[in-house]
Design a protein around this motif. Structure first.
Motif, PDB file in Angstrom:
ATOM      1  N   SER A 237       0.852  -1.193   0.000  1.00  0.00           N
ATOM      2  CA  SER A 237       0.000   0.000   0.000  1.00  0.00           C
ATOM      3  C   SER A 237       0.881   1.233   0.000  1.00  0.00           C
ATOM      4  O   SER A 237       1.961   1.244   0.587  1.00  0.00           O
ATOM      5  N   ARG A 238       0.422   2.259  -0.698  1.00  0.00           N
ATOM      6  CA  ARG A 238       1.182   3.501  -0.787  1.00  0.00           C
ATOM      7  C   ARG A 238       0.266   4.608  -1.266  1.00  0.00           C
ATOM      8  O   ARG A 238      -0.856   4.360  -1.728  1.00  0.00           O
ATOM      9  N   TRP A 239       0.772   5.834  -1.177  1.00  0.00           N
ATOM     10  CA  TRP A 239       0.062   6.993  -1.706  1.00  0.00           C
ATOM     11  C   TRP A 239       0.689   7.393  -3.024  1.00  0.00           C
ATOM     12  O   TRP A 239       1.883   7.656  -3.107  1.00  0.00           O
ATOM     13  N   LEU A 240      -0.112   7.409  -4.080  1.00  0.00           N
ATOM     14  CA  LEU A 240       0.356   7.834  -5.391  1.00  0.00           C
ATOM     15  C   LEU A 240       0.393   9.349  -5.497  1.00  0.00           C
ATOM     16  O   LEU A 240       1.175   9.915  -6.263  1.00  0.00           O
ATOM     17  N   SER A 241      -0.479  10.000  -4.752  1.00  0.00           N
ATOM     18  CA  SER A 241      -0.557  11.456  -4.693  1.00  0.00           C
ATOM     19  C   SER A 241      -1.275  11.790  -3.398  1.00  0.00           C
ATOM     20  O   SER A 241      -1.780  10.889  -2.715  1.00  0.00           O
ATOM     21  N   PRO A 242      -1.354  13.064  -3.026  1.00  0.00           N
ATOM     22  CA  PRO A 242      -2.090  13.404  -1.795  1.00  0.00           C
ATOM     23  C   PRO A 242      -3.563  13.017  -1.857  1.00  0.00           C
ATOM     24  O   PRO A 242      -4.226  12.948  -0.823  1.00  0.00           O
TER      25      PRO A 242
END
Length: 367
Positions: A237-242
């Motif tokens: 899991s990660r953030w691609l953008s805010p």
């Protein structure tokens, strides 16, 4: 899914000097005379004719007047020639990096249509760079470091899997970019998860489209992609953008209870932990999260699926019968296989007991 460049690329480009010499022969004048008429040095014109000096815009305008050939022709010929020279140089450099490229699961990536498998060494390296969306090997290494993050990259267990794992994560990133999602809303995401919990009683195949659609409504791209050989990850899991997050799962172990626990575990990372981090969870062994973060995500997922108080009460009177599990699962409105999985994890059941209550997944169009 491959991103290819199909424009015509000739293997030869003539320098502008060749055409200049043709014009001089036709006009029956010398290079020195051309230099005089253009107001340039004889050395410069000689070097341009020999392909040792480029045709600059100012020179192109002068040649236009003297030779009656449009300045744009000279500029375009020069650009084509310089690009050809650059391609030749790059080709040699990429071919020298072929051993580096062989560390990646090229055959598997080609079978999944994420790149082409070609015999030319330089073109194969180029295919890999296109897949990662970078312009060179150094930039690719930096991209891989970004995908894996430094703390995880130093793990001894990780070294052998580095290229395969980075490739799997890149697939997830590329597929997530294709998913249209609304701006992330934490409250919407939490409400979404409450609804998705009920889907544990459905077949995973049937639940997958709903998971993707509902998560996208909350600003989370959900991607299911079979792990590549040697990439032992079960989820990430990660953030691609805010405003957009990614949950990537591999369907490792091919059981419904593991699929759902992994899903809610990754959701927990998004809800509980820093948006600056990438969380990579392995089927066994340490992942990229700290022990504290892993424990928090595990606890959140466990509590969300089966509240600990309810599980303790059930275990206190549980005699090991299948009917008991089914009745408890009905009370919780959850798949019985998830109950079995947690009972096995808690040591109440052995790992071979009541496994027939777990949904078995297979890889077809979906696992």
């Amino acid at each position: 899914m491959t991103q290819q460049i199909y424009t015509y690329q000739p293997d030869y480009a003539a320098p502008p000097g060749d055409l200049i010499q043709e014009c001089l022969d036709e006009l029956e004048i010398s290079a020195r005379e051309l230099a005089r008429r253009c107001g340039r040095s004889g050395k410069l014109i000689s070097e341009i004719i020999a392909g040792k000096a480029p045709v600059e815009p100012e020179t192109a305008l002068q040649l236009e007047k003297v030779l009656d050939v449009s300045a744009s022709i000279w500029i375009n010929m020069e650009a084509a020639y310089q690009l050809h020279i650059a391609r030749q140089s790059e080709s040699r450099s990429l071919a020298a990096s072929y051993d580096w490229a062989k560390m990646f699961p090229i055959k598997e990536l080609a079978e999944r249509n994420y790149l082409r498998k070609v015999s030319d060494k330089s073109k194969q390296v180029q295919e890999l760079l296109i897949f990662f969306g970078v312009g060179g090997v150094k930039a690719c290494e930096e991209k891989i470091e970004d995908l894996l993050q430094v703390d995880f990259r130093t793990s001894e267990k990780f070294d052998a899997d580095r290229s395969a794992l980075a490739s799997w994560l890149r697939i997830g990133e590329k597929r997530a970019m294709e998913i249209e999602a609304k701006a992330y809303d934490r409250d919407v995401f939490l409400r979404t998860l409450v609804g998705l919990r009920k889907l544990t009683r459905a077949r995973v195949d049937d639940a997958l489209p709903k998971i993707e659609a509902r998560c996208a409504e909350a600003g989370v791209a959900f991607v299911l992609e079979k792990a590549l050989p040697k990439a032992r990850a079960s989820g990430a899991s990660r953030w691609l953008s805010p405003h957009k997050a990614l949950i990537l799962q591999s369907g490792r172990y091919l059981t419904g209870d593991h699929f759902w626990f992994t899903f809610f575990h990754e959701c927990a990372h998004l809800l509980l932990h820093s948006r600056k981090e990438i969380f990579i969870d392995l089927g066994s062994g340490p992942g990229s999260a700290t022990p504290k973060q892993e424990a928090e995500a595990n606890l959140w997922a466990s509590e969300f699926l089966i509240p600990s108080a309810a599980m303790r009460k059930f275990q206190s009177s549980f005699e090991g019968a299948e009917g008991e599990v089914k009745e408890f699962a009905d009370e919780l409105d959850i798949a019985p296989g998830i109950v079995v999985g947690q009972l096995q994890h808690n040591g109440v059941l052995r790992h071979h007991q009541l496994n027939h209550l777990k949904e078995r997944l297979t890889w077809g169009a979906n696992p």
